[in-house]
Structure formats: C-alpha cells, structure tokens
Design a protein around this motif. Structure first.
Motif, PDB file in Angstrom:
ATOM      1  N   ALA A   9      -8.411  -3.273  11.598  1.00  0.00           N
ATOM      2  CA  ALA A   9      -6.957  -3.204  11.767  1.00  0.00           C
ATOM      3  C   ALA A   9      -6.246  -3.455  10.438  1.00  0.00           C
ATOM      4  O   ALA A   9      -5.280  -2.764  10.094  1.00  0.00           O
ATOM      5  CB  ALA A   9      -6.492  -4.205  12.821  1.00  0.00           C
ATOM      6  N   LYS A  10      -6.710  -4.440   9.677  1.00  0.00           N
ATOM      7  CA  LYS A  10      -6.103  -4.753   8.379  1.00  0.00           C
ATOM      8  C   LYS A  10      -6.316  -3.598   7.396  1.00  0.00           C
ATOM      9  O   LYS A  10      -5.379  -3.192   6.693  1.00  0.00           O
ATOM     10  CB  LYS A  10      -6.699  -6.057   7.815  1.00  0.00           C
ATOM     11  CG  LYS A  10      -6.095  -6.497   6.514  1.00  0.00           C
ATOM     12  CD  LYS A  10      -4.629  -6.859   6.683  1.00  0.00           C
ATOM     13  CE  LYS A  10      -4.061  -7.391   5.384  1.00  0.00           C
ATOM     14  NZ  LYS A  10      -2.625  -7.533   5.432  1.00  0.00           N
ATOM     15  N   ALA A  11      -7.529  -3.059   7.346  1.00  0.00           N
ATOM     16  CA  ALA A  11      -7.835  -1.940   6.450  1.00  0.00           C
ATOM     17  C   ALA A  11      -6.990  -0.720   6.827  1.00  0.00           C
ATOM     18  O   ALA A  11      -6.465  -0.008   5.960  1.00  0.00           O
ATOM     19  CB  ALA A  11      -9.316  -1.598   6.499  1.00  0.00           C
ATOM     20  N   HIS A  12      -6.832  -0.489   8.140  1.00  0.00           N
ATOM     21  CA  HIS A  12      -6.019   0.627   8.620  1.00  0.00           C
ATOM     22  C   HIS A  12      -4.563   0.449   8.199  1.00  0.00           C
ATOM     23  O   HIS A  12      -3.910   1.395   7.750  1.00  0.00           O
ATOM     24  CB  HIS A  12      -6.136   0.725  10.143  1.00  0.00           C
ATOM     25  CG  HIS A  12      -5.367   1.861  10.726  1.00  0.00           C
ATOM     26  ND1 HIS A  12      -4.083   1.727  11.167  1.00  0.00           N
ATOM     27  CD2 HIS A  12      -5.696   3.167  10.911  1.00  0.00           C
ATOM     28  CE1 HIS A  12      -3.649   2.888  11.614  1.00  0.00           C
ATOM     29  NE2 HIS A  12      -4.618   3.778  11.471  1.00  0.00           N
ATOM     30  N   GLU A  13      -4.050  -0.747   8.317  1.00  0.00           N
ATOM     31  CA  GLU A  13      -2.662  -1.038   7.940  1.00  0.00           C
ATOM     32  C   GLU A  13      -2.439  -0.787   6.448  1.00  0.00           C
ATOM     33  O   GLU A  13      -1.451  -0.176   6.051  1.00  0.00           O
ATOM     34  CB  GLU A  13      -2.319  -2.486   8.289  1.00  0.00           C
ATOM     35  CG  GLU A  13      -0.908  -2.891   7.934  1.00  0.00           C
ATOM     36  CD  GLU A  13      -0.640  -4.364   8.215  1.00  0.00           C
ATOM     37  OE1 GLU A  13       0.319  -4.884   7.634  1.00  0.00           O
ATOM     38  OE2 GLU A  13      -1.398  -4.980   8.976  1.00  0.00           O
ATOM     39  N   VAL A  14      -3.359  -1.244   5.614  1.00  0.00           N
ATOM     40  CA  VAL A  14      -3.246  -1.062   4.167  1.00  0.00           C
ATOM     41  C   VAL A  14      -3.301   0.433   3.820  1.00  0.00           C
ATOM     42  O   VAL A  14      -2.485   0.926   3.039  1.00  0.00           O
ATOM     43  CB  VAL A  14      -4.359  -1.845   3.430  1.00  0.00           C
ATOM     44  CG1 VAL A  14      -4.423  -1.467   1.960  1.00  0.00           C
ATOM     45  CG2 VAL A  14      -4.139  -3.337   3.590  1.00  0.00           C
ATOM     46  N   ALA A  15      -4.249   1.150   4.414  1.00  0.00           N
ATOM     47  CA  ALA A  15      -4.378   2.583   4.138  1.00  0.00           C
ATOM     48  C   ALA A  15      -3.134   3.336   4.600  1.00  0.00           C
ATOM     49  O   ALA A  15      -2.632   4.223   3.893  1.00  0.00           O
ATOM     50  CB  ALA A  15      -5.622   3.134   4.828  1.00  0.00           C
ATOM     51  N   ARG A  16      -2.613   2.965   5.752  1.00  0.00           N
ATOM     52  CA  ARG A  16      -1.418   3.628   6.280  1.00  0.00           C
ATOM     53  C   ARG A  16      -0.222   3.413   5.348  1.00  0.00           C
ATOM     54  O   ARG A  16       0.529   4.344   5.070  1.00  0.00           O
ATOM     55  CB  ARG A  16      -1.097   3.101   7.668  1.00  0.00           C
ATOM     56  CG  ARG A  16       0.108   3.758   8.276  1.00  0.00           C
ATOM     57  CD  ARG A  16       0.411   3.232   9.639  1.00  0.00           C
ATOM     58  NE  ARG A  16       1.678   3.774  10.070  1.00  0.00           N
ATOM     59  CZ  ARG A  16       1.985   4.002  11.313  1.00  0.00           C
ATOM     60  NH1 ARG A  16       1.133   3.711  12.266  1.00  0.00           N
ATOM     61  NH2 ARG A  16       3.162   4.481  11.621  1.00  0.00           N
ATOM     62  N   LYS A  17      -0.058   2.202   4.840  1.00  0.00           N
ATOM     63  CA  LYS A  17       1.039   1.926   3.914  1.00  0.00           C
ATOM     64  C   LYS A  17       0.894   2.750   2.645  1.00  0.00           C
ATOM     65  O   LYS A  17       1.873   3.270   2.113  1.00  0.00           O
ATOM     66  CB  LYS A  17       1.109   0.436   3.585  1.00  0.00           C
ATOM     67  CG  LYS A  17       1.695  -0.386   4.702  1.00  0.00           C
ATOM     68  CD  LYS A  17       1.792  -1.849   4.315  1.00  0.00           C
ATOM     69  CE  LYS A  17       2.356  -2.660   5.468  1.00  0.00           C
ATOM     70  NZ  LYS A  17       2.464  -4.077   5.130  1.00  0.00           N
ATOM     71  N   ASP A  18      -0.329   2.893   2.137  1.00  0.00           N
ATOM     72  CA  ASP A  18      -0.569   3.703   0.943  1.00  0.00           C
ATOM     73  C   ASP A  18      -0.194   5.168   1.188  1.00  0.00           C
ATOM     74  O   ASP A  18       0.447   5.805   0.351  1.00  0.00           O
ATOM     75  CB  ASP A  18      -2.028   3.617   0.501  1.00  0.00           C
ATOM     76  CG  ASP A  18      -2.383   2.280  -0.128  1.00  0.00           C
ATOM     77  OD1 ASP A  18      -1.456   1.521  -0.492  1.00  0.00           O
ATOM     78  OD2 ASP A  18      -3.585   1.988  -0.253  1.00  0.00           O
ATOM     79  N   VAL A  19      -0.595   5.685   2.338  1.00  0.00           N
ATOM     80  CA  VAL A  19      -0.293   7.077   2.672  1.00  0.00           C
ATOM     81  C   VAL A  19       1.218   7.261   2.820  1.00  0.00           C
ATOM     82  O   VAL A  19       1.792   8.228   2.300  1.00  0.00           O
ATOM     83  CB  VAL A  19      -1.028   7.515   3.956  1.00  0.00           C
ATOM     84  CG1 VAL A  19      -0.522   8.864   4.448  1.00  0.00           C
ATOM     85  CG2 VAL A  19      -2.531   7.579   3.705  1.00  0.00           C
ATOM     86  N   GLU A  20       1.883   6.325   3.516  1.00  0.00           N
ATOM     87  CA  GLU A  20       3.337   6.420   3.687  1.00  0.00           C
ATOM     88  C   GLU A  20       4.053   6.358   2.345  1.00  0.00           C
ATOM     89  O   GLU A  20       5.012   7.092   2.107  1.00  0.00           O
ATOM     90  CB  GLU A  20       3.843   5.306   4.608  1.00  0.00           C
ATOM     91  CG  GLU A  20       3.470   5.518   6.056  1.00  0.00           C
ATOM     92  CD  GLU A  20       3.832   4.339   6.945  1.00  0.00           C
ATOM     93  OE1 GLU A  20       4.222   3.266   6.423  1.00  0.00           O
ATOM     94  OE2 GLU A  20       3.722   4.485   8.168  1.00  0.00           O
ATOM     95  N   ARG A  21       3.582   5.504   1.458  1.00  0.00           N
ATOM     96  CA  ARG A  21       4.189   5.377   0.140  1.00  0.00           C
ATOM     97  C   ARG A  21       4.001   6.673  -0.659  1.00  0.00           C
ATOM     98  O   ARG A  21       4.937   7.179  -1.284  1.00  0.00           O
ATOM     99  CB  ARG A  21       3.554   4.197  -0.601  1.00  0.00           C
ATOM    100  CG  ARG A  21       4.463   3.539  -1.595  1.00  0.00           C
ATOM    101  CD  ARG A  21       3.883   2.248  -2.161  1.00  0.00           C
ATOM    102  NE  ARG A  21       3.850   1.169  -1.187  1.00  0.00           N
ATOM    103  CZ  ARG A  21       2.749   0.564  -0.734  1.00  0.00           C
ATOM    104  NH1 ARG A  21       1.572   0.909  -1.188  1.00  0.00           N
ATOM    105  NH2 ARG A  21       2.810  -0.392   0.156  1.00  0.00           N
TER     106      ARG A  21
END
Length: 116
Positions: A9-21
């Motif tokens: 869940a934490k890794a997914h959140e970090v990756a999602r923020k990177d993609v959104e950015r």
C-alpha cells in the motif's frame, strides 16, 4: 493488514504520487495533454504521451538542470485534470462529425485557396 499489505500500500501510494506529479508536469507544459482525450483512440493517445515525454526529456536535457521549484502556467507539479463540463458526449460526437465532414472540408479548402 499484514506487513506485506502495508508495504504494498505504501509503495503504491508513492508510485501513484510520482505518476500524478509527472502527468501534472506534462499537462502544464503541453496543451494536448490537458485537452479531452475522447476523440483519440488508445494507440494515438499512447503516441501523444510518448511524444510529450520525449519532448519533456529533451527540454530537461537542453536546460541541463531540473529546477524543482519551477512552476508552469497551469499549476506546475500538482495539476489536477479538468473535470469541468465540456458539453454532453452527443454534442462532442456531433462536433467531431462536423469537423470530419468531407464536403465541409472541401468547401473550406476551396475558400482558403480563393482567399490566398
């Protein structure tokens, strides 16, 4: 929730923020990424995104340095996609048909030639 699930869940959140950015930067720099995507097929959308990523990389390479504080006209890193009402889907289809109408295309082309 187990440790694996928490880690995922934490890794997914970090990756999602990177993609959104990253997507926000592309939206800020390239108007085609900000616009409606309904008229493009998935292959064309893929080509558009690849072209924008390549151009963004070329810009970064040319500038030599990435300024993390740089902001763009449309909000910089955290641009939210526009969800404003751009008309109904039927209106979109009707407009698209008018744009692609061969008779109108020919008439516009003839008008342009005459004008020139």
């Amino acid at each position: 929730m187990g440790n694996k699930n928490k880690y995922f869940a934490k890794a997914h959140e970090v990756a999602r923020k990177d993609v959104e950015r990253a997507f926000g930067v592309l939206q800020s720099r390239f108007a085609i990424v900000r616009g409606a995507a309904r008229m493009w097929d998935t292959e064309t959308l893929g080509d558009i995104m690849k072209a924008c990523v390549i151009m963004q990389n070329m810009i970064v390479e040319d500038e030599g340095v990435v300024d993390p504080t740089e902001r763009f006209d449309y909000g910089g890193q955290n641009v939210e996609p526009s969800h404003e009402n751009n008309g109904t889907f039927d209106e979109f289809i009707e407009t698209h048909k008018r744009i692609r109408d061969k008779e109108i295309h020919i008439q516009l082309k003839e008008d342009l030639i005459e004008h020139l």
